[in-house]
Scaffold this active site. Structure first.
Site, PDB file in Angstrom:
ATOM      1  N   SER A 137       0.878  -1.063   0.089  1.00 51.68           N
ATOM      2  CA  SER A 137       0.017  -0.049   0.092  1.00 51.68           C
ATOM      3  C   SER A 137       0.927   1.226  -0.017  1.00 51.68           C
ATOM      4  CB  SER A 137      -0.764  -0.069   1.209  1.00 51.68           C
ATOM      5  OG  SER A 137      -1.598   1.257   1.334  1.00 51.68           O
ATOM      6  N   TYR A 150      -3.243  -0.215  10.085  1.00 51.92           N
ATOM      7  CA  TYR A 150      -3.311  -0.726   8.855  1.00 51.92           C
ATOM      8  C   TYR A 150      -1.760  -0.298   8.157  1.00 51.92           C
ATOM      9  CZ  TYR A 150      -4.222  -0.657   3.836  1.00 51.92           C
ATOM     10  OH  TYR A 150      -4.155  -0.857   2.293  1.00 51.92           O
TER      11      TYR A 150
END
Length: 243
Positions: A137, A150
C-alpha cells in the site's frame, strides 16, 4: 500450457478485477475468499476459474485451497497475496485492541500464511519455482491519519517481501510488492461520494483495471527477472510532497 495463479481476496475490489484480467489472459485462476456467491460471480463463464472458498485467517483452510488448486492444475506459478482490511480511523489511544488484532490477523498473519503455502508448493513442484506478489500500500511508505493498525501491518509486509525474496533465491521463487494508492474500488467510490456530499474535494483516483494490468505484467515475467517494488497511484494524490 496455461499458467496458474492463486488470488486471495478475489471476491471484490482489486482482487476481483485482477482475477478477471488473468482469466481473460487464459491463466488458470484460483479464487480465494470467504464469500462463495461473490467468487462465483467473478468466475462466471470462465472454465479456467477455480472457486476456493475459505478464510485467510484459518491456516488449514488456506493450505487446503492451495492443495486443491495444485491438484487441479498440476502446479502453482504465482500468488497474488491480496486479502486485507482497513479498520476504522482513529487516534492510536482510541483504536480498540480488537481492531489492532484483527488488522494484524488479516493483513499480516493472513498474508504470511498464504505466502507460506505458496512457497511450499513452489519449492516442491517440478520444475521448481514461482512468483509471489504481495499487495502492499502507499501506507507501506507513508501513513494516512488515524490508521495505526493498517500502516503498521503494511510496513511489515515490506519486510516480509524482502525476506521471501531472499529466502526464495535457491528455489527460483521470486517475490515482489505492488503498492497501490487510490484505485477506484467500491470502497474508494464510497469515499469519493461522501466527500462530494460534504462539499469537499474528492480524492484523486484511477481505474482499478490498471492495477490488474500491472499485476499481470509482474506475474508474466520470466523467473530470472523481478519487479521488486512497484508504486501505482493516482498521479495527483498527496503522496509525493507529503509532510
Amino acid at each position: 500450457m496455461s499458467r496458474t495463479i492463486m488470488i486471495t481476496g478475489a471476491s471484490s475490489g482489486i482482487g476481483a478485477a485482477t482475477a478477471r484480467r488473468f482469466l481473460e489472459a487464459g491463466w488458470q485462476v484460483g479464487l480465494f475468499a470467504r464469500r462463495k456467491e461473490a467468487l462465483e460471480a467473478v468466475a462466471e463463464e470462465h472454465a479456467n476459474a477455480h472457486v476456493l472458498c475459505g478464510d485467510i485467517t484459518e491456516p488449514e483452510q488456506v493450505a487446503q485451497a492451495f492443495e486443491r488448486l495444485a491438484a487441479s492444475t498440476g502446479r502453482i506459478d504465482a500468488l497474488f497475496n491480496n486479502a486485507g482490511l482497513f479498520t476504522p480511523q482513529a487516534p492510536i489511544d482510541e483504536v480498540p485492541i480488537e481492531d489492532w488484532r484483527r488488522a494484524v490477523e488479516v493483513n499480516l498473519t493472513g498474508m504470511f500464511v498464504a505466502a507460506r503455502a505458496a512457497f511450499g508448493q513452489m519449492r516442491r513442484q517440478d520444475p521448481q519455482g514461482g512468483r509471489i506478489i504481495n499487495n502492499g500500500s502507499i501506507s507501506a511508505h507513508v501513513p494516512r491519519e488515524g490508521a495505526a493498525p493498517y500502516t503498521a501491518t503494511k510496513h511489515a509486509i515490506t519486510g516480509l517481501t524482502r525476506q521471501i525474496s531472499l529466502d526464495g533465491r535457491p528455489f527460483d521463487i521470486a517475490c515482489g510488492q505492488i503498492d497501490i494508492g487510490n484505485a477506484l474500488t467500491d470502497i474508494m467510490q464510497e469515499v469519493t461520494e461522501r466527500a462530494r456530499r460534504l462539499g469537499e474535494a474528492p480524492p484523486e483516483t484511477f481505474e482499478v483495471e490498471h492495477v490488474a494490468d500491472a499485476v499481470l505484467q509482474m506475474a508474466s515475467l520470466p523467473l530470472h527477472a523481478n519487479v521488486q517494488f512497484m508504486t501505482l497511484m493516482a498521479t495527483k494524490m498527496p503522496y509525493i510532497g507529503r509532510g
